[in-house]
Design an enzyme around this catalytic site. Structure first.
Site, PDB file in Angstrom:
ATOM      1  N   LYS A 126     -34.835  11.742  34.263  1.00 29.61           N
ATOM      2  CA  LYS A 126     -34.079  11.915  35.702  1.00 29.61           C
ATOM      3  C   LYS A 126     -34.596  12.344  36.337  1.00 29.61           C
ATOM      4  CE  LYS A 126     -30.384  14.138  33.561  1.00 29.61           C
ATOM      5  NZ  LYS A 126     -30.697  14.077  32.417  1.00 29.61           N
ATOM      6  N   ARG A 180     -21.012  16.324  33.231  1.00 26.24           N
ATOM      7  CA  ARG A 180     -21.666  15.557  32.028  1.00 26.24           C
ATOM      8  C   ARG A 180     -20.151  15.997  30.550  1.00 26.24           C
ATOM      9  NH1 ARG A 180     -27.112  17.600  31.847  1.00 26.24           N
ATOM     10  NH2 ARG A 180     -28.145  18.553  29.781  1.00 26.24           N
ATOM     11  N   ARG A 237     -39.538  23.512  25.587  1.00 26.54           N
ATOM     12  CA  ARG A 237     -38.733  23.662  25.728  1.00 26.54           C
ATOM     13  C   ARG A 237     -38.085  24.036  24.133  1.00 26.54           C
ATOM     14  NH1 ARG A 237     -34.933  20.372  29.982  1.00 26.54           N
ATOM     15  NH2 ARG A 237     -33.391  20.611  28.760  1.00 26.54           N
TER      16      ARG A 237
HETATM   17  P1  AMP Z   1     -30.680  19.536  31.081  1.00 24.71           P
HETATM   18  O1  AMP Z   1     -31.854  19.963  31.230  1.00 24.71           O
HETATM   19  O2  AMP Z   1     -29.509  19.072  32.149  1.00 24.71           O
HETATM   20  O3  AMP Z   1     -30.555  19.169  29.628  1.00 24.71           O
HETATM   21  O4  AMP Z   1     -29.525  20.684  30.229  1.00 24.71           O
HETATM   22  C1  AMP Z   1     -30.211  21.509  29.719  1.00 24.71           C
HETATM   23  C2  AMP Z   1     -28.968  22.329  29.159  1.00 24.71           C
HETATM   24  O5  AMP Z   1     -28.068  22.711  29.445  1.00 24.71           O
HETATM   25  C3  AMP Z   1     -28.268  21.259  28.078  1.00 24.71           C
HETATM   26  O6  AMP Z   1     -28.424  21.135  26.974  1.00 24.71           O
HETATM   27  C4  AMP Z   1     -27.042  22.172  27.856  1.00 24.71           C
HETATM   28  O7  AMP Z   1     -26.490  22.999  27.040  1.00 24.71           O
HETATM   29  C5  AMP Z   1     -26.750  22.732  29.399  1.00 24.71           C
HETATM   30  N1  AMP Z   1     -26.568  22.006  30.496  1.00 24.71           N
HETATM   31  C6  AMP Z   1     -27.077  21.186  32.095  1.00 24.71           C
HETATM   32  N2  AMP Z   1     -26.048  21.293  32.786  1.00 24.71           N
HETATM   33  C7  AMP Z   1     -24.750  20.731  31.937  1.00 24.71           C
HETATM   34  C8  AMP Z   1     -23.081  20.453  32.387  1.00 24.71           C
HETATM   35  N3  AMP Z   1     -22.886  20.052  33.170  1.00 24.71           N
HETATM   36  N4  AMP Z   1     -22.457  20.789  31.431  1.00 24.71           N
HETATM   37  C9  AMP Z   1     -22.768  21.872  30.400  1.00 24.71           C
HETATM   38  N5  AMP Z   1     -23.750  22.660  29.816  1.00 24.71           N
HETATM   39  C10 AMP Z   1     -24.492  21.728  30.150  1.00 24.71           C
END
Ligand code: AMP
Length: 231
Positions: A13, A89, A153
């Site tokens: 993404k 999400r 991370r």
């Molecule tokens: P990402 O960088 O998009 O993989 O997001 C990292 C973490 O942030 C996820 O594993 C969730 O813990 C949190 N997170 C990001 N976006 C959301 C969302 N829309 N809803 C809930 N948690 C989120």
């Protein structure tokens, strides 16, 4: 343009978002980045979110919905358009957008097999100085200096990514159902350039053809799935 990009962790993404932002001039909003910054800044929201993120779990819907709705009202988003990355999400989050009359023109879905996702995630590393993302095997850092400062991370371990991928599959169908008529699905297990070459014309074509959202009688909120008048 009002765009949403969906895909499991490490589905590519971020790279496509860079292409889309560069070409269409939209504001790229990654909820993961927003939450990580809040955590680093030590805000109350950030510290609470960090606990969920460290376990690989989703943060509560009401917390992230408030953040996103406020951000979408800011002037850069209302003038340049936006690209939501990592939101919605859950079906709840999708409905929260629709309830406010916010209907994305296009929902891009990047489709990558789970086995590839795990391999991509566990080798992923970030350069804290530049923000550049590398992969120990597929995109190694350019030199030993960069290599030494790379960080992983905390949620990019095999166990945690499996939790995150499961959460993604659990919610994905309900979200795409909400935006049925505007989903563009692309195969993501190809080079970033090949994906972009398919995505760019598909987005341009849809942006000129996309129907305006209408008030939908059967759903009770503004959506684009049903053009029946309110009865
Ligand atoms: P990402 O960088 O998009 O993989 O997001 C990292 C973490 O942030 C996820 O594993 C969730 O813990 C949190 N997170 C990001 N976006 C959301 C969302 N829309 N809803 C809930 N948690 C989120």
């Amino acid at each position: 343009p009002k765009l949403i990009i969906m895909g499991a962790p490490a589905s590519g993404k971020g790279t496509q978002c860079e292409f889309i932002r560069g070409h269409f001039g939209v504001v790229h909003l990654s909820t993961g980045d927003i939450l990580r910054k809040a955590a680093t800044d030590g805000t109350q929201v950030g510290l609470t979110a960090k606990e969920f993120m460290n376990r690989g779990e989703l943060v509560p819907d009401d917390m992230i919905v408030t953040i996103v709705l406020e951000r979408l009202m800011e002037v850069d988003c209302t003038t340049r358009g936006w690209l939501l990355d990592g939101f919605p999400r859950t079906a709840e989050q999708g409905r929260a957008l629709l309830d406010k009359g916010i209907v994305a023109d296009i929902v891009i879905q990047l489709d990558v097999p789970d086995s590839i996702l795990v391999e991509r995630v566990v080798g992923r590393r970030t350069d804290p100085e530049t923000g550049n993302i590398y992969h120990l095997t597929f995109k190694p850092p350019p030199n030993s200096q960069v290599s030494k400062r790379l960080i992983q991370r905390s949620d990019d371990t095999e166990a945690k990514v499996k939790v995150r991928i499961n959460a993604f599959h659990k919610n994905m169908g309900a979200i795409t159902d909400l935006f049925k008529d505007r989903v563009i699905k692309v195969k993501g297990d190809r080079s970033a350039q090949a994906i972009w070459e398919e995505l760019k014309p598909a987005i341009s074509t849809r942006l000129t053809a996309v129907p305006a959202p209408v008030r939908c009688g059967c759903w009770g909120w503004v959506c684009a799935n049903d053009t029946k008048p309110n009865e």
